[in-house]
Design a protein around this motif. Structure first.
Motif, mmCIF file in Angstrom:
data_model
loop_
_atom_site.group_PDB
_atom_site.id
_atom_site.type_symbol
_atom_site.label_atom_id
_atom_site.label_comp_id
_atom_site.label_asym_id
_atom_site.label_seq_id
_atom_site.Cartn_x
_atom_site.Cartn_y
_atom_site.Cartn_z
ATOM 1 N N VAL A 1 0.771 -1.368 -0.047
ATOM 2 C CA VAL A 1 -0.210 -0.402 0.110
ATOM 3 C C VAL A 1 0.613 1.129 0.185
ATOM 4 C CG1 VAL A 1 -1.452 1.503 1.758
ATOM 5 C CG2 VAL A 1 -2.144 -0.517 0.693
ATOM 6 N N TRP A 2 1.800 1.107 0.399
ATOM 7 C CA TRP A 2 2.434 2.164 0.912
ATOM 8 C C TRP A 2 3.306 2.529 -0.183
ATOM 9 C CZ3 TRP A 2 8.295 2.747 0.490
ATOM 10 C CH2 TRP A 2 8.762 4.034 0.504
ATOM 11 N N MET A 3 4.012 1.795 -1.496
ATOM 12 C CA MET A 3 4.841 1.875 -2.605
ATOM 13 C C MET A 3 3.337 2.484 -3.954
ATOM 14 S SD MET A 3 7.260 -1.534 -2.500
ATOM 15 C CE MET A 3 6.144 -1.697 -3.758
ATOM 16 N N ALA A 4 1.832 2.072 -3.318
ATOM 17 C CA ALA A 4 2.009 2.489 -4.609
ATOM 18 C C ALA A 4 0.628 3.557 -3.729
ATOM 19 C CB ALA A 4 0.078 0.839 -4.430
ATOM 20 N N VAL A 5 0.918 3.825 -2.969
ATOM 21 C CA VAL A 5 0.449 5.382 -2.985
ATOM 22 C C VAL A 5 1.624 6.535 -2.655
ATOM 23 C CG1 VAL A 5 -0.274 6.921 -0.447
ATOM 24 C CG2 VAL A 5 -1.289 4.934 -0.727
ATOM 25 N N ALA A 6 3.215 6.126 -2.772
ATOM 26 C CA ALA A 6 3.906 6.766 -3.553
ATOM 27 C C ALA A 6 4.181 6.884 -4.489
ATOM 28 C CB ALA A 6 5.299 6.176 -2.585
ATOM 29 N N ALA A 7 3.568 5.939 -5.160
ATOM 30 C CA ALA A 7 4.095 6.170 -6.779
ATOM 31 C C ALA A 7 2.963 7.117 -7.313
ATOM 32 C CB ALA A 7 3.775 4.498 -7.599
ATOM 33 N N ALA A 8 1.716 7.292 -6.820
ATOM 34 C CA ALA A 8 0.679 7.699 -7.264
ATOM 35 C C ALA A 8 0.800 8.991 -7.540
ATOM 36 C CB ALA A 8 -1.116 7.831 -7.308
ATOM 37 N N PRO A 9 -0.188 9.558 -8.569
ATOM 38 C CA PRO A 9 -0.440 11.358 -8.347
ATOM 39 C C PRO A 9 -0.405 12.228 -7.055
ATOM 40 C CG PRO A 9 -1.657 9.914 -10.509
ATOM 41 C CD PRO A 9 -0.658 9.265 -9.139
ATOM 42 N N GLY A 10 -0.945 12.744 -6.936
ATOM 43 C CA GLY A 10 -1.059 13.709 -5.960
ATOM 44 C C GLY A 10 -2.533 13.503 -5.854
ATOM 45 N N PRO A 11 -3.495 14.351 -6.482
ATOM 46 C CA PRO A 11 -5.099 14.287 -6.464
ATOM 47 C C PRO A 11 -5.832 12.164 -5.870
ATOM 48 C CG PRO A 11 -4.492 15.388 -8.814
ATOM 49 C CD PRO A 11 -3.003 14.299 -7.975
ATOM 50 N N VAL A 12 -5.050 11.845 -6.134
ATOM 51 C CA VAL A 12 -5.527 10.184 -5.795
ATOM 52 C C VAL A 12 -4.619 9.641 -4.739
ATOM 53 C CG1 VAL A 12 -6.004 9.798 -8.709
ATOM 54 C CG2 VAL A 12 -4.674 8.900 -7.679
ATOM 55 N N ARG A 13 -3.377 10.671 -3.901
ATOM 56 C CA ARG A 13 -3.027 9.481 -3.519
ATOM 57 C C ARG A 13 -4.247 8.884 -1.754
ATOM 58 N NH1 ARG A 13 2.717 12.539 -2.698
ATOM 59 N NH2 ARG A 13 3.800 10.857 -4.422
ATOM 60 N N ALA A 14 -4.921 10.088 -1.277
ATOM 61 C CA ALA A 14 -6.033 10.088 0.031
ATOM 62 C C ALA A 14 -6.475 8.848 -0.444
ATOM 63 C CB ALA A 14 -6.503 11.239 0.733
ATOM 64 N N PRO A 15 -7.728 8.873 -1.354
ATOM 65 C CA PRO A 15 -8.580 7.932 -1.596
ATOM 66 C C PRO A 15 -7.727 7.023 -1.780
ATOM 67 C CG PRO A 15 -9.018 9.506 -3.245
ATOM 68 C CD PRO A 15 -7.673 9.583 -2.556
ATOM 69 N N LEU A 16 -6.816 6.763 -2.719
ATOM 70 C CA LEU A 16 -6.413 4.873 -2.781
ATOM 71 C C LEU A 16 -5.795 4.532 -1.418
ATOM 72 C CD1 LEU A 16 -4.871 3.128 -4.397
ATOM 73 C CD2 LEU A 16 -3.127 4.922 -4.954
ATOM 74 N N ALA A 17 -4.851 5.883 -0.724
ATOM 75 C CA ALA A 17 -4.511 4.698 0.386
ATOM 76 C C ALA A 17 -5.594 4.848 1.558
ATOM 77 C CB ALA A 17 -4.000 6.176 1.787
ATOM 78 N N TRP A 18 -7.236 5.311 1.801
ATOM 79 C CA TRP A 18 -7.963 5.035 2.267
ATOM 80 C C TRP A 18 -9.072 3.179 1.605
ATOM 81 C CZ3 TRP A 18 -9.494 6.110 6.796
ATOM 82 C CH2 TRP A 18 -9.629 7.188 7.356
ATOM 83 N N GLY A 19 -8.424 3.238 0.364
ATOM 84 C CA GLY A 19 -9.227 2.188 -0.230
ATOM 85 C C GLY A 19 -8.010 0.950 0.383
ATOM 86 N N ALA A 20 -6.721 1.416 -0.281
ATOM 87 C CA ALA A 20 -6.482 0.176 -0.316
ATOM 88 C C ALA A 20 -6.103 -0.355 1.048
ATOM 89 C CB ALA A 20 -4.674 0.237 -0.413
ATOM 90 N N GLY A 21 -5.874 0.934 1.977
ATOM 91 C CA GLY A 21 -5.554 0.169 3.232
ATOM 92 C C GLY A 21 -7.108 -0.427 4.300
ATOM 93 N N ALA A 22 -7.981 0.181 3.344
ATOM 94 C CA ALA A 22 -8.693 -1.158 4.616
ATOM 95 C C ALA A 22 -9.109 -1.990 3.361
ATOM 96 C CB ALA A 22 -10.757 -0.256 3.771
ATOM 97 N N ALA A 23 -8.551 -2.094 2.478
ATOM 98 C CA ALA A 23 -8.544 -3.686 1.124
ATOM 99 C C ALA A 23 -7.737 -4.303 2.378
ATOM 100 C CB ALA A 23 -8.212 -3.586 -0.061
ATOM 101 N N ALA A 24 -6.116 -4.042 3.005
ATOM 102 C CA ALA A 24 -4.862 -4.960 3.198
ATOM 103 C C ALA A 24 -5.564 -5.123 4.762
ATOM 104 C CB ALA A 24 -3.937 -3.667 3.442
ATOM 105 N N VAL A 25 -6.498 -3.910 5.350
ATOM 106 C CA VAL A 25 -6.824 -4.871 6.519
ATOM 107 C C VAL A 25 -8.096 -6.001 6.937
ATOM 108 C CG1 VAL A 25 -8.818 -4.222 8.181
ATOM 109 C CG2 VAL A 25 -6.328 -2.623 8.151
ATOM 110 N N VAL A 26 -8.227 -5.999 5.351
ATOM 111 C CA VAL A 26 -9.285 -6.944 5.315
ATOM 112 C C VAL A 26 -9.239 -8.795 5.223
ATOM 113 C CG1 VAL A 26 -11.298 -7.828 3.695
ATOM 114 C CG2 VAL A 26 -11.491 -5.797 4.901
ATOM 115 N N LEU A 27 -7.385 -8.096 4.047
ATOM 116 C CA LEU A 27 -6.891 -9.293 3.690
ATOM 117 C C LEU A 27 -5.673 -10.189 4.942
ATOM 118 C CD1 LEU A 27 -5.733 -10.759 1.486
ATOM 119 C CD2 LEU A 27 -4.410 -9.521 1.249
#
Length: 72
Positions: A31-57
């Motif tokens: 998740v950290w690598m994906a958020v770091a590689a994402a463009p600025g405007p999508v970082r927050a939604p990506l971090a929330w969504g991927a973080g939630a998916a990581a918790v469920v996984l």
């Protein structure tokens, strides 16, 4: 190959914690690598969504590791 546990016995809690810790650490890294590689405007939604998916996984993997084995 490890022997099957007798019916009614469950694996020790250590199995649950090891699986939870390993999956959470690996998921957090991805998740950290994906958020770091994402463009600025999508970082927050990506971090929330991927973080939630990581918790469920992590919860699903730990629960599966702790479940008693099925008889053949």
């Amino acid at each position: 190959m490890t022997p099957l546990t007798p019916p009614g016995d469950r694996p020790v809690p250590r199995t649950f914690l090891v699986a939870l810790t390993a999956t959470a650490a690996l998921s957090a890294l991805v998740v950290w690598m994906a958020v770091a590689a994402a463009p600025g405007p999508v970082r927050a939604p990506l971090a929330w969504g991927a973080g939630a998916a990581a918790v469920v996984l992590s919860a699903a993997v730990a629960t599966a590791a702790h479940a008693p084995p099925r008889a053949a």
